[in-house]
Enzyme design. Sequence first.
Site, PDB file in Angstrom:
ATOM      1  N   ASP A 140       0.832  -1.204   0.000  1.00  0.00           N
ATOM      2  CA  ASP A 140       0.000   0.000   0.000  1.00  0.00           C
ATOM      3  C   ASP A 140       0.867   1.255   0.000  1.00  0.00           C
ATOM      4  O   ASP A 140       2.035   1.223   0.409  1.00  0.00           O
ATOM      5  CB  ASP A 140      -0.882   0.033   1.255  1.00  0.00           C
ATOM      6  CG  ASP A 140      -1.988  -1.008   1.200  1.00  0.00           C
ATOM      7  OD1 ASP A 140      -2.068  -1.744   0.203  1.00  0.00           O
ATOM      8  OD2 ASP A 140      -2.771  -1.074   2.182  1.00  0.00           O
TER       9      ASP A 140
ATOM     10  N   HIS B 116      -5.865   9.211  -0.397  1.00  0.00           N
ATOM     11  CA  HIS B 116      -5.680   8.333   0.754  1.00  0.00           C
ATOM     12  C   HIS B 116      -6.650   8.695   1.878  1.00  0.00           C
ATOM     13  O   HIS B 116      -6.263   8.936   3.028  1.00  0.00           O
ATOM     14  CB  HIS B 116      -4.228   8.372   1.270  1.00  0.00           C
ATOM     15  CG  HIS B 116      -3.867   7.155   2.067  1.00  0.00           C
ATOM     16  ND1 HIS B 116      -3.753   7.153   3.430  1.00  0.00           N
ATOM     17  CD2 HIS B 116      -3.615   5.875   1.693  1.00  0.00           C
ATOM     18  CE1 HIS B 116      -3.426   5.941   3.871  1.00  0.00           C
ATOM     19  NE2 HIS B 116      -3.331   5.153   2.831  1.00  0.00           N
TER      20      HIS B 116
ATOM     21  N   HIS C  42      -5.488   2.878  -4.766  1.00  0.00           N
ATOM     22  CA  HIS C  42      -5.536   3.053  -3.301  1.00  0.00           C
ATOM     23  C   HIS C  42      -6.058   4.465  -3.011  1.00  0.00           C
ATOM     24  O   HIS C  42      -5.647   5.094  -2.034  1.00  0.00           O
ATOM     25  CB  HIS C  42      -4.130   2.851  -2.728  1.00  0.00           C
ATOM     26  CG  HIS C  42      -4.072   2.641  -1.228  1.00  0.00           C
ATOM     27  ND1 HIS C  42      -4.917   1.790  -0.549  1.00  0.00           N
ATOM     28  CD2 HIS C  42      -3.247   3.166  -0.267  1.00  0.00           C
ATOM     29  CE1 HIS C  42      -4.613   1.803   0.736  1.00  0.00           C
ATOM     30  NE2 HIS C  42      -3.614   2.646   0.943  1.00  0.00           N
TER      31      HIS C  42
ATOM     32  N   HIS D 186       3.352  -2.769   3.223  1.00  0.00           N
ATOM     33  CA  HIS D 186       3.433  -1.344   2.897  1.00  0.00           C
ATOM     34  C   HIS D 186       4.740  -0.990   2.218  1.00  0.00           C
ATOM     35  O   HIS D 186       5.805  -1.491   2.613  1.00  0.00           O
ATOM     36  CB  HIS D 186       3.260  -0.485   4.154  1.00  0.00           C
ATOM     37  CG  HIS D 186       1.857  -0.496   4.682  1.00  0.00           C
ATOM     38  ND1 HIS D 186       1.384  -1.501   5.488  1.00  0.00           N
ATOM     39  CD2 HIS D 186       0.820   0.360   4.486  1.00  0.00           C
ATOM     40  CE1 HIS D 186       0.107  -1.265   5.790  1.00  0.00           C
ATOM     41  NE2 HIS D 186      -0.258  -0.129   5.191  1.00  0.00           N
TER      42      HIS D 186
END
Length: 273
Positions: A94, A149, A145, A239
């Site tokens: 991510d 955010h 994504h 991540h």
Amino acid sequence: MSSLRKRHNLTLIIGLAILVAVLTLHLALHFGVPGSLSGPPSAVLRTGEMPVRPLAVMLPAEEGRPSATTALDGQATLLPVGAGAKRLIALTFDDFPFPDATPKMLEVLAEQQVQVTFFTIGHKLTEHPEFAAQALYQGHALENHTYDHVRLIYCTPEQIHRELSLCNQVIRDLTGVAPHYLRCPGGRSNATIDQEALANGLQCVDPLVTDIGDMGKSPAAIVRRCEADAHPGAIFSLHDGVPETMAALPIVIPYLRSKGYEFVTVERLLRGE
Ligand SMILES: [Zn+2]
């Protein structure tokens, strides 16, 4: 008498010339004329032509069974990549990209020869578009994504639509490839998000992922969690930009390969390729 000899010599020369011409034609018909009649071999790349490396060549070969490369080399037995090998895992990251940390992450992934999925934050990618090309060149996938955010569960349908469509647009503009999957910031989705995702050509993967929880963990803890949670079809959520994750990958990846796992993008995993 002299003119008779000259005529005789002339006849002899003409006769020899015809003989040579007939012989030459005969040889040309049987053996071909080098260069002019036969074209260049088709496999030879012309100047300026980019060699296209099949994705399968970049995949790790597994012990004990033919690799994807071997299957491709087999020509007549050409199979979809991954066919017959269902121990697939998708590594996902991510928050891509980070200007300071992403180059190191891409380096680690290149060393390990894996293709992964980056869930991309649209506005960050507009600020660092160079990472899109580099990730794509290494065979990674860029997926959605959101643009800013934001926690989509607190957004109106209009805001959700904007977040998804803008991020889609950035990725599409920079890579020429439309995203197919959504990872919600915070990992929480609902029916409205699913609906907006579908309207934007996306499938929300949140219910499918195994959250490794790598942020704030030691490399050893990340390794233990990955090894414990590995199963065929797993989608690991990690991540980008986390040093401990980058330290864990060179341990996790060879270990899982030794257990027969192959690493693929989310798209290839969900399509069973
Ligand atoms: Zn995130």
